[in-house]
Design a protein around this motif. Structure first.
Motif, PDB file in Angstrom:
ATOM      1  N   PHE A  92       0.893  -1.247  -0.040  1.00 57.01           N
ATOM      2  CA  PHE A  92       0.124  -0.055   0.177  1.00 57.01           C
ATOM      3  C   PHE A  92       0.960   1.194   0.079  1.00 57.01           C
ATOM      4  O   PHE A  92       0.553   2.018  -0.836  1.00 57.01           O
ATOM      5  N   VAL A  93       1.830   1.377   0.728  1.00 61.46           N
ATOM      6  CA  VAL A  93       2.704   2.485   0.797  1.00 61.46           C
ATOM      7  C   VAL A  93       3.597   2.643  -0.473  1.00 61.46           C
ATOM      8  O   VAL A  93       3.685   3.787  -0.914  1.00 61.46           O
ATOM      9  N   ARG A  94       3.852   1.468  -1.069  1.00 62.14           N
ATOM     10  CA  ARG A  94       4.590   1.648  -2.472  1.00 62.14           C
ATOM     11  C   ARG A  94       3.606   2.245  -3.353  1.00 62.14           C
ATOM     12  O   ARG A  94       3.969   3.240  -4.196  1.00 62.14           O
ATOM     13  N   LEU A  95       2.574   1.924  -3.338  1.00 58.40           N
ATOM     14  CA  LEU A  95       1.234   2.520  -4.244  1.00 58.40           C
ATOM     15  C   LEU A  95       1.026   3.975  -3.923  1.00 58.40           C
ATOM     16  O   LEU A  95       1.115   4.494  -4.831  1.00 58.40           O
ATOM     17  N   ALA A  96       0.944   4.171  -2.756  1.00 55.57           N
ATOM     18  CA  ALA A  96       0.724   5.542  -2.303  1.00 55.57           C
ATOM     19  C   ALA A  96       1.964   6.402  -3.048  1.00 55.57           C
ATOM     20  O   ALA A  96       1.582   7.643  -3.294  1.00 55.57           O
ATOM     21  N   LYS A  97       3.114   5.976  -2.684  1.00 58.52           N
ATOM     22  CA  LYS A  97       4.222   6.856  -3.267  1.00 58.52           C
ATOM     23  C   LYS A  97       4.504   6.839  -4.852  1.00 58.52           C
ATOM     24  O   LYS A  97       4.565   7.931  -5.458  1.00 58.52           O
ATOM     25  N   GLU A  98       3.749   5.808  -5.344  1.00 63.80           N
ATOM     26  CA  GLU A  98       3.830   6.061  -7.036  1.00 63.80           C
ATOM     27  C   GLU A  98       2.656   7.071  -7.318  1.00 63.80           C
ATOM     28  O   GLU A  98       2.759   7.825  -8.048  1.00 63.80           O
ATOM     29  N   LEU A  99       1.480   7.166  -6.641  1.00 63.38           N
ATOM     30  CA  LEU A  99       0.469   8.026  -7.047  1.00 63.38           C
ATOM     31  C   LEU A  99       0.852   9.361  -6.518  1.00 63.38           C
ATOM     32  O   LEU A  99      -0.047  10.226  -7.147  1.00 63.38           O
ATOM     33  N   SER A 100       1.600   9.543  -5.599  1.00 66.13           N
ATOM     34  CA  SER A 100       1.737  10.719  -4.898  1.00 66.13           C
ATOM     35  C   SER A 100       3.562  10.964  -4.941  1.00 66.13           C
ATOM     36  O   SER A 100       4.036  11.160  -3.887  1.00 66.13           O
ATOM     37  N   PRO A 101       4.086  11.058  -6.158  1.00 68.80           N
ATOM     38  CA  PRO A 101       5.522  11.098  -6.211  1.00 68.80           C
ATOM     39  C   PRO A 101       6.221  12.311  -5.677  1.00 68.80           C
ATOM     40  O   PRO A 101       7.381  12.202  -5.366  1.00 68.80           O
ATOM     41  N   HIS A 102       5.457  13.116  -5.436  1.00 72.64           N
ATOM     42  CA  HIS A 102       6.263  14.522  -4.979  1.00 72.64           C
ATOM     43  C   HIS A 102       6.083  14.462  -3.355  1.00 72.64           C
ATOM     44  O   HIS A 102       6.765  15.476  -2.781  1.00 72.64           O
ATOM     45  N   GLY A 103       5.442  13.514  -2.662  1.00 74.39           N
ATOM     46  CA  GLY A 103       5.540  13.495  -1.658  1.00 74.39           C
ATOM     47  C   GLY A 103       4.125  13.010  -0.713  1.00 74.39           C
ATOM     48  O   GLY A 103       3.195  13.070  -1.420  1.00 74.39           O
ATOM     49  N   LEU A 104       4.147  12.536   0.492  1.00 70.94           N
ATOM     50  CA  LEU A 104       3.046  12.302   1.335  1.00 70.94           C
ATOM     51  C   LEU A 104       3.100  12.844   2.614  1.00 70.94           C
ATOM     52  O   LEU A 104       4.112  13.148   3.027  1.00 70.94           O
ATOM     53  N   ASN A 105       1.908  12.917   3.206  1.00 74.25           N
ATOM     54  CA  ASN A 105       2.024  13.157   4.633  1.00 74.25           C
ATOM     55  C   ASN A 105       0.814  12.476   5.412  1.00 74.25           C
ATOM     56  O   ASN A 105      -0.418  11.951   4.551  1.00 74.25           O
ATOM     57  N   LEU A 106       0.832  12.309   6.798  1.00 77.11           N
ATOM     58  CA  LEU A 106      -0.188  11.612   7.336  1.00 77.11           C
ATOM     59  C   LEU A 106       0.015  11.771   8.854  1.00 77.11           C
ATOM     60  O   LEU A 106       0.912  12.437   9.277  1.00 77.11           O
ATOM     61  N   TRP A 107      -1.266  11.506   9.577  1.00 81.31           N
ATOM     62  CA  TRP A 107      -1.072  11.791  10.952  1.00 81.31           C
ATOM     63  C   TRP A 107      -1.413  10.193  11.618  1.00 81.31           C
ATOM     64  O   TRP A 107      -2.219   9.412  10.877  1.00 81.31           O
TER      65      TRP A 107
END
Length: 160
Positions: A92-107
């Motif tokens: 899931f995290v790899r997919l999230a990084k592929e879908l948001s390649p400029h960065g991610l944030n979470l709480w």
């Protein structure tokens, strides 16, 4: 084989049930401000139809994971307790990084130390801690950010 796919309206209840089982197992001391039925309604009326919702489908019709993205916000990542430790969260995290390649944030909640270790292993950095006054649970939380590494000279691919 577990398939990661976009959720459909028909997946809303099963996705909510994954969330409920996971939250209960991982965060038994955190007070939930909404009933099970309210959580299911929220997934049916808001999360699945209005957010980028992904599910992990076990192939036999059972959902065993759910991830929700809202732009660069990874707002939900929950796995059925029986499916933790099998690499599904990593996928899931790899997919999230592929879908948001400029960065991610979470709480995540400060009390959720396994989540801290998981996200830090994936390159997320804690950038903010709060007293919980900004979330419904009133539980102290922490914001994590992932930014892709800039390719330096030694990391640039060689031309062939």
């Amino acid at each position: 084989m577990i398939a990661l796919r976009r959720a459909t309206v028909d997946d809303a209840r099963a996705a909510a049930d994954v969330w409920l089982r996971s939250f209960g197992a991982a965060l038994p001391t955190v007070v939930r401000p909404h009933s099970d039925d309210e959580v299911r309604d929220y997934f049916r009326e808001f999360v699945v139809p209005r957010q980028e919702t992904w599910v992990a489908d076990s192939g036999d019709g059972a959902l065993v994971g759910v991830m929700v993205l809202h732009g660069e916000l990874l707002s939900q990542l929950y796995l059925d307790p029986d499916w933790r430790g099998r690499g599904l969260g990593d996928r899931f995290v790899r997919l999230a990084k592929e879908l948001s390649p400029h960065g991610l944030n979470l709480w995540t909640f400060q009390i959720n130390k396994p989540a801290h270790r998981f996200y830090e292993r994936h390159g997320f950095v804690a950038v903010e801690h709060t007293d919980g006054s900004g979330n419904e649970e009133r539980e102290p939380d922490v914001r994590y950010v992932w930014k892709p590494r800039e390719m330096g000279r030694s990391e640039r691919p060689l031309k062939s």
